[in-house]
Write an enzyme that holds these catalytic residues in place. Sequence first.
Site, PDB file in Angstrom:
ATOM      1  CG  HIS A  39     -11.121  -3.360  -5.606  1.00  0.00           C
ATOM      2  ND1 HIS A  39     -10.797  -4.686  -5.735  1.00  0.00           N
ATOM      3  CD2 HIS A  39     -12.030  -3.081  -6.567  1.00  0.00           C
ATOM      4  CE1 HIS A  39     -11.507  -5.200  -6.745  1.00  0.00           C
ATOM      5  NE2 HIS A  39     -12.244  -4.251  -7.265  1.00  0.00           N
TER       6      HIS A  39
ATOM      7  CD  GLU B  18      -9.277  -4.562  -2.462  1.00  0.00           C
ATOM      8  OE1 GLU B  18     -10.397  -5.100  -2.578  1.00  0.00           O
ATOM      9  OE2 GLU B  18      -8.403  -4.625  -3.338  1.00  0.00           O
TER      10      GLU B  18
ATOM     11  CG  HIS C 206      -6.517  -6.065  -5.840  1.00  0.00           C
ATOM     12  ND1 HIS C 206      -7.789  -5.620  -6.064  1.00  0.00           N
ATOM     13  CD2 HIS C 206      -5.837  -5.908  -7.000  1.00  0.00           C
ATOM     14  CE1 HIS C 206      -7.901  -5.220  -7.326  1.00  0.00           C
ATOM     15  NE2 HIS C 206      -6.729  -5.381  -7.911  1.00  0.00           N
TER      16      HIS C 206
ATOM     17  CD  GLU D 104      -6.796 -10.126  -3.849  1.00  0.00           C
ATOM     18  OE1 GLU D 104      -6.937  -9.343  -2.882  1.00  0.00           O
ATOM     19  OE2 GLU D 104      -7.461 -10.053  -4.906  1.00  0.00           O
TER      20      GLU D 104
END
Length: 379
Positions: free
Chosen positions: A169, A172, A262, A338
Amino acid sequence: MSIRINSNFDSGAIDVVSAEDADNIRLRIAADAGGEFRQWFHFRVSGIKGEQMVLKFEDMDTTAYPPGWENYKCRASYDRETWFQVDTEFDGKTMTVRHMGQADTIYFAYFAPYCRERQLDLIAEIGLHPACNVEVLGETLDGQDLDMLIIGDDWDHEKLKIWFIARQHPGETQASWWMEGMLRRLLDDSDPVSRSLLQKCVFYVVPNMNPDGSKRGYLRTNAAGANLNREWATPSMEHSPEVFLVDQEMREIGLDFCLDVHGDESIPYCFIANADAIPNCDPRLIELRKSYEANLAAVSPDFQTEHGYPETKPGEANLTIASAHIQNTHQALTMTLEMPFKDNDDLPDEFMGWSPERSRKLGQSCLDALWAIHGDLRK
Ligand SMILES: [Zn+2]
């Protein structure tokens, strides 16, 4: 003096609705290819020295993750190195940013950008280390190289094969700052953890899975509008060559551990999204995952295990997602890490929020956690 807004540069993106006066700038977040995702922004505003700026980001309730704007603070920079938080309010529909201009030109972004040029600088720097080789896996749809770094003695097939991938992504950017921290520590010849890991492991690192989305200033997709972290079940050279090429390489080389890095728009903590729910998950992998998390939490107060995504029922994992697909294919521990766009609410920093430097430090800590469990990774 008239003001000017521009995003025509590496990783730039914004739609300007109107910008006649500094105190009434109206903006709309631009869409990724395919139009499904709108969340990333990065632009410069000129002619604002001594001006009280008011920027209104409209239609934020129709962006990809509206809860991402609750308690979020916009990032700004004058020198493109230090990105600080600015006064930001969100009423459920419009996000209002207020800032007094202290120089002629300022940059605003969703999070400290990590542009493609910086990525190429890092790959060039790391590639000069004697322990590192740079392999071009293939070409993206925009014609950019998809690079993989191989660090360690890859001729020695007895060594554990450790994979790190980031920026599926592209918005990110935390993941790229994490990579800088991890890679520089791994190649620090005086670091005992890195030296010990390189005695026992070979590292396969894809620092940027989505160079096209990164350069184009997208949140989640590649040039064809593909969300790469939903492509792992059926990747193709036409739609998602980045995933096709890396998946193929993983099968050829083998894999004993993988971390996919991420950022999360909404949750103000660092956490692991696990792949425990793959079909017939080996309990050994779940124990290994818990051990990795406990070791990471023990070395970094910026990591925790209390907050994260809800658990998926056993057997119901989404196998289009990298971590589930890879753990299922290789029967090896694979996790999604994350980091927040907002901050770690357990340890907030009012000025910076979650930042490049804290992402780098978490990247360094992830090597400590790997070192603690590497002895148990052998299948
Ligand atoms: Zn992501």
